[in-house]
Scaffold this motif. Structure first.
Motif, PDB file in Angstrom:
ATOM      1  N   GLU A 245     -39.473  23.475  -0.029  1.00 52.83           N
ATOM      2  CA  GLU A 245     -38.341  23.895   0.507  1.00 52.83           C
ATOM      3  C   GLU A 245     -37.727  24.687  -1.177  1.00 52.83           C
ATOM      4  N   VAL A 246     -37.660  23.826  -2.288  1.00 50.08           N
ATOM      5  CA  VAL A 246     -37.619  23.535  -3.329  1.00 50.08           C
ATOM      6  C   VAL A 246     -38.630  23.910  -4.531  1.00 50.08           C
ATOM      7  N   THR A 247     -39.636  22.854  -4.699  1.00 49.47           N
ATOM      8  CA  THR A 247     -40.701  22.954  -5.306  1.00 49.47           C
ATOM      9  C   THR A 247     -41.300  21.349  -4.804  1.00 49.47           C
ATOM     10  N   ASN A 248     -43.316  21.443  -5.236  1.00 51.90           N
ATOM     11  CA  ASN A 248     -43.552  20.192  -4.837  1.00 51.90           C
ATOM     12  C   ASN A 248     -43.072  18.944  -5.179  1.00 51.90           C
ATOM     13  N   ASN A 249     -42.894  18.245  -4.598  1.00 58.39           N
ATOM     14  CA  ASN A 249     -42.704  16.901  -5.130  1.00 58.39           C
ATOM     15  C   ASN A 249     -41.203  16.639  -6.056  1.00 58.39           C
ATOM     16  N   TRP A 250     -40.532  17.503  -5.387  1.00 55.01           N
ATOM     17  CA  TRP A 250     -39.054  17.552  -6.092  1.00 55.01           C
ATOM     18  C   TRP A 250     -38.639  16.244  -6.058  1.00 55.01           C
ATOM     19  N   SER A 251     -37.388  15.646  -6.685  1.00 53.37           N
ATOM     20  CA  SER A 251     -36.497  14.816  -7.584  1.00 53.37           C
ATOM     21  C   SER A 251     -36.162  15.063  -8.532  1.00 53.37           C
ATOM     22  N   SER A 360     -46.039   4.850   5.846  1.00 54.92           N
ATOM     23  CA  SER A 360     -47.333   3.946   5.454  1.00 54.92           C
ATOM     24  C   SER A 360     -48.205   5.027   4.925  1.00 54.92           C
ATOM     25  N   LEU A 361     -48.526   5.742   4.895  1.00 53.01           N
ATOM     26  CA  LEU A 361     -49.484   6.722   3.740  1.00 53.01           C
ATOM     27  C   LEU A 361     -48.968   7.151   2.689  1.00 53.01           C
ATOM     28  N   VAL A 362     -49.550   6.200   1.609  1.00 54.13           N
ATOM     29  CA  VAL A 362     -49.598   6.578   0.373  1.00 54.13           C
ATOM     30  C   VAL A 362     -49.989   8.226  -0.096  1.00 54.13           C
ATOM     31  N   VAL A 363     -48.407   8.431  -0.861  1.00 53.47           N
ATOM     32  CA  VAL A 363     -48.987   9.779  -1.703  1.00 53.47           C
ATOM     33  C   VAL A 363     -47.912  10.259  -3.084  1.00 53.47           C
ATOM     34  N   SER A 364     -48.849  10.018  -3.769  1.00 52.34           N
ATOM     35  CA  SER A 364     -48.872   9.680  -4.783  1.00 52.34           C
ATOM     36  C   SER A 364     -48.154  11.450  -5.746  1.00 52.34           C
ATOM     37  N   ASP A 365     -47.596  11.359  -7.092  1.00 49.07           N
ATOM     38  CA  ASP A 365     -46.921  12.314  -7.546  1.00 49.07           C
ATOM     39  C   ASP A 365     -47.453  12.187  -8.927  1.00 49.07           C
TER      40      ASP A 365
END
Length: 513
Positions: A245-251, A360-365
């Motif tokens: 809704e903003v951009t991929n993997n945003w923080s 518990s699924l590993v999602v890298s950034d």
């Protein structure tokens, strides 16, 4: 805006009220303010729900509600304004409705500059939550118009919504990635077999969204699909958001790619959040405007806890902190405390925790080894896992029965059973997590599992490492379907594909409190 009226008044004959709505003759439909993107309802409870619509000019939204599709008992509600500041959207919270009742509503707009000019009405419906222990049915999933796979009429459009609609669910739990603001939609995409995928396009989707109007346009693009509008008119939405809704993997630490001229991630997030709240029928929070996390009670058998795992998280770093602090926030302290209170006070048979990311699924950034999700790899509790461990321990010690986690995000279907006997962290009772999606996006996976909380894969349907980003036409689009039996309280969870084939199912028996 809250519109209240008594049940007695609601059920009274409404012929006089209907007569107060002028319907002048106009030679051209273009002279009238239209309902531009269908109607939606959402956040429905035992006595009310939110109704949403949009027009194309300054206007008043006029809503009538009734308990029959003939609208014989209809009541006209006070008008509310649709203005440029909200992109001509308007939503109304209607309260004091009868429980367990089919509610029909119709929406039209009246031009603010010409009060005699009204548009054509569009009809929708929803069912209020039951006051008694009747059956409950709902669907869930996430990820719409992602990876460049837009609306292709030759493939049936956003077809999974047509499959979900056939089940006549009481509501739809949208697990996030309602749009892909960072994903341009090209007119054509060449497939692996040489065929051409042809997208409906709009100018705003030719680039990443940066302005408020571009974020709004991404939502409106999806709403041009016939399947989605028909679904929205019949099925209320319980919606949450995630990253796209903003951009991929945003923080807060997001390093924006070169495609972005606007380099301020906080400003992009604010624009994305505003568009999100304008375009969906969420109940608004007075104490925290723009809040996404909330509890929706849907009768004696079900409470739904909608989480927000995006707004309060710390920066996407290595996620290896050995003590809890701001760097390891995922839900944040306030939301975590709210969830504990809600679970403790819930008297519903089932407590569904709607999580926009799997546990518990590993999602890298990115290439720097950052972590996008909760899981950080096998081992003891670290980083963002501290909050989840705290919640799971609390559920066990309270004790709180019958919690189920529903999620999407990873673009494949799976069922995970969490067993403390197989976990690094063992202070919790066994529970299930079910994963569905994408509803209409590229199919990926499967992802690596983290053993901190002991997940077992009981089912998975994913394309495999050599076949990533499959188009919707490949058929691997997934949604979940939940039925709760009113008499026994049993929960039946089924994972389905877009052809409505039941891929896997399980029946959960409730534990008595």
């Amino acid at each position: 805006m809250n519109i209240k009226f008594s049940r007695r008044r609601f059920l009274a004959t409404g012929a006089g009220a209907l007569g107060t709505i002028a319907m002048p003759y106009l030679s051209r439909a273009a002279d009238r303010p239209p309902v531009t993107h269908g109607v939606q309802s959402g956040d429905v409870t035992v006595d009310g729900g939110v109704v949403w619509a949009r027009t194309d000019r300054p206007a008043q939204m006029l809503v009538e509600v009734a308990t029959t599709d003939t609208f014989r008992d209809a009541r006209a509600l006070p008008p509310i304004a649709a203005l440029p500041e909200s992109d001509f959207t308007a939503k109304m919270l209607i309260e004091n409705l009868p429980g367990g009742q089919d509610i029909f509503y119709r929406v039209r707009f009246r031009d603010l500059s010409h009060s005699a000019v009204e548009g054509e009405a569009v009809v929708g419906r929803f069912r209020t939550a039951p006051a008694d222990r009747r059956d409950v049915s709902f669907v869930w999933g996430g990820d719409v118009a992602g990876q460049g796979w837009g609306i292709n009429p030759d493939d049936g459009g956003i077809f999974t919504f047509s499959a979900m609609r056939k089940h006549r669910p009481d509501f739809f739990l949208h697990s996030g990635d309602t749009i892909y603001a960072d994903g341009p939609i090209a007119s054509e995409v060449k497939l692996a077999d040489g065929k051409i995928w042809k997208n409906v396009t709009i100018p705003e989707k030719a680039k990443v969204a940066e302005t408020l109007d571009e974020y709004r346009a991404a939502h409106k693009y999806n709403l041009t699909d016939d399947n989605l509008r028909a679904f929205n008119a019949e099925v209320p939405i319980f919606v949450q958001w995630d990253d796209h809704e903003v951009t991929n993997n945003w923080s807060a630490s997001k390093e924006l790619p070169a495609a972005y001229k606007e380099r301020d991630i906080a400003l992009l997030a604010a624009r994305g959040a505003r568009a999100f709240h304008e375009m969906y029928p969420l109940r608004e929070s007075i104490n925290e405007p723009g809040r996404v996390y909330r509890q929706i009670s849907y009768g004696p058998h079900l409470d739904v806890f909608m989480l927000d795992e995006r707004s309060y998280r710390g920066a996407n770093g290595p996620n290896l902190e050995t003590a809890y602090g701001p760097a390891s926030y995922f839900l944040g302290p306030d939301q975590t405390a709210w969830l504990k209170r809600g679970l403790l006070n819930s008297r519903a048979t089932w407590k569904v925790i709607a999580s926009d990311m799997p546990l518990s699924l590993v999602v890298s950034d990115g290439p720097k080894g950052g972590s996008e999700a909760v899981a950080q790899g096998d081992g003891p509790v670290r980083g963002r896992e501290f909050e989840i461990a705290d919640i799971l321990r609390f559920i066990k010690m309270a004790p709180i029965s019958n919690t189920v986690w529903l999620t999407a995000d990873v673009h494949y279907a799976a069922a995970h059973y969490y067993d403390p006997n197989k976990a690094q962290f063992q202070e919790f009772e066994p529970f299930w997590e079910f994963v569905s999606g994408p509803l209409h996006a590229g199919t990926f996976g499967p992802a690596a599992l983290d053993n901190t909380f002991g997940p077992e894969v009981r089912f998975v349907k994913a394309p495999g490492k050599n076949s990533q980003n499959l188009p919707p036409s490949a058929g691997m689009q997934f949604f979940g379907h939940v039925k709760i039996d009113g008499a026994s309280g049993q929960m039946i969870v089924t994972l389905r594909d877009r052809a409505d084939v039941a891929l896997w199912s399980t029946t959960l028996d409730p534990k008595l409190a």
